[in-house]
Design an enzyme around this catalytic site. Structure first.
Site, PDB file in Angstrom:
ATOM      1  CD  GLU A 108      -3.219  -0.615   0.470  1.00 44.30           C
ATOM      2  OE1 GLU A 108      -3.245   0.513  -0.064  1.00 44.30           O
ATOM      3  OE2 GLU A 108      -4.160  -1.421   0.409  1.00 44.30           O
ATOM      4  CG  HIS A 129      -6.161  -3.354  -6.312  1.00 37.83           C
ATOM      5  ND1 HIS A 129      -6.776  -2.876  -5.175  1.00 37.83           N
ATOM      6  CD2 HIS A 129      -6.682  -4.596  -6.502  1.00 37.83           C
ATOM      7  CE1 HIS A 129      -7.613  -3.794  -4.706  1.00 37.83           C
ATOM      8  NE2 HIS A 129      -7.575  -4.835  -5.490  1.00 37.83           N
ATOM      9  CG  ASP A 158      -5.745   0.837  -5.975  1.00 33.84           C
ATOM     10  OD1 ASP A 158      -6.752   0.335  -6.514  1.00 33.84           O
ATOM     11  OD2 ASP A 158      -5.195   0.342  -4.984  1.00 33.84           O
TER      12      ASP A 158
END
Length: 252
Positions: free
Chosen positions: A97, A140, A150
């Site tokens: 992330e 993603h 994203d």
């Protein structure tokens, strides 16, 4: 706890949200943005047992890398996803992330230089320890077209590819220009299937391919991400990418 090298200055922020990997080997990395107002807000969510989400690492805007799930465990970051023949992406991947508000909260901000430098170091470590080729470092949006966007059109994939941490081909000016002709949908579907994208079976119309085209454009032709179809030059770019980096899986 299996994780990246301590020399990267990683900080432990463990999440309880993980389980055993169901298949292997670990041969993918999936990049995300948090779409939250701060790294701390993202950490709270990724470590919340009620949220059922997690990632192996979170890279802050200032370059801090947080280790949240051991690499030998299955983090819950990909959701409903596919790449090539892999349908349990969580079992085969490491999820990273990136602290970024994303398009959901504001126009997508750029990714900070310290953050990108830290990501490069982390990816270099991961690709050095796992059988992860550069073409299996994906976003993603690549594995969930139409559902996720994203890390978005402002993410610098070319920068990663320059260090063999991802893939990139410089597109022709024609591929970057708005298309006046939709191009060959079948050829595009075949090329994206060879790359690894989940293409609807038998897709031969742009209406069926719109979400896959938009995911591809965000990744490889960011100025074209909002266009409704590819056009012949963009289709040719997809064919060239598939020729360089075909997946092991089939064609539409």
């Amino acid at each position: 706890m299996q994780r990246a090298s301590a020399s990267l200055g990683i900080v432990d922020r463990p999440s309880p949200n993980h389980g055993p990997r169901r298949e292997g080997p670990v041969d993918m990395v999936v990049l995300h943005y948090t779409a939250m107002e701060s790294a701390e807000a993202a950490v709270r969510r990724l470590a919340d047992p009620a949220a059922d989400v997690s990632a192996h690492y979170l890279v802050g805007r200032c370059g801090t890398v947080l280790a949240m799930v051991p690499e030998d465990r299955r983090a819950w970051h990909a959701g409903r996803a596919r790449w090539g023949a892999v349908e349990d992406v969580n079992s085969r991947s490491i999820g990273i992330e990136l602290d970024n508000e994303g398009a959901a909260l504001s126009p997508l901000p750029p990714f900070a230089e310290p953050q990108m430098a830290a990501l490069e170091r982390l990816l270099g470590d991961l690709l050095g320890r796992h059988p992860i080729p550069p073409e299996r470092v994906v976003g993603h949006a690549c594995i969930s077209p139409g559902r996720k966007i994203d890390p978005g059109a402002k993410f610098d994939w070319r920068r990663l590819a320059a260090q063999d941490l991802a893939i990139w081909l410089d597109p022709s000016p024609a591929a970057l220009a708005p298309a006046g002709d939709p191009g060959d949908a079948v050829a595009f579907a075949q090329a994206l299937s060879r790359l690894g994208y989940a293409v609807p079976p038998g897709a031969a119309r742009w209406e069926a391919l719109l979400s896959v085209w938009q995911a591809f454009a965000m990744r490889f032709l960011p100025p074209r991400a909002a266009d409704p179809w590819a056009g012949p030059a963009a289709v040719a770019h997809a064919v060239a990418l598939a020729a360089h980096w075909p997946s092991a899986d089939g064609v539409v």
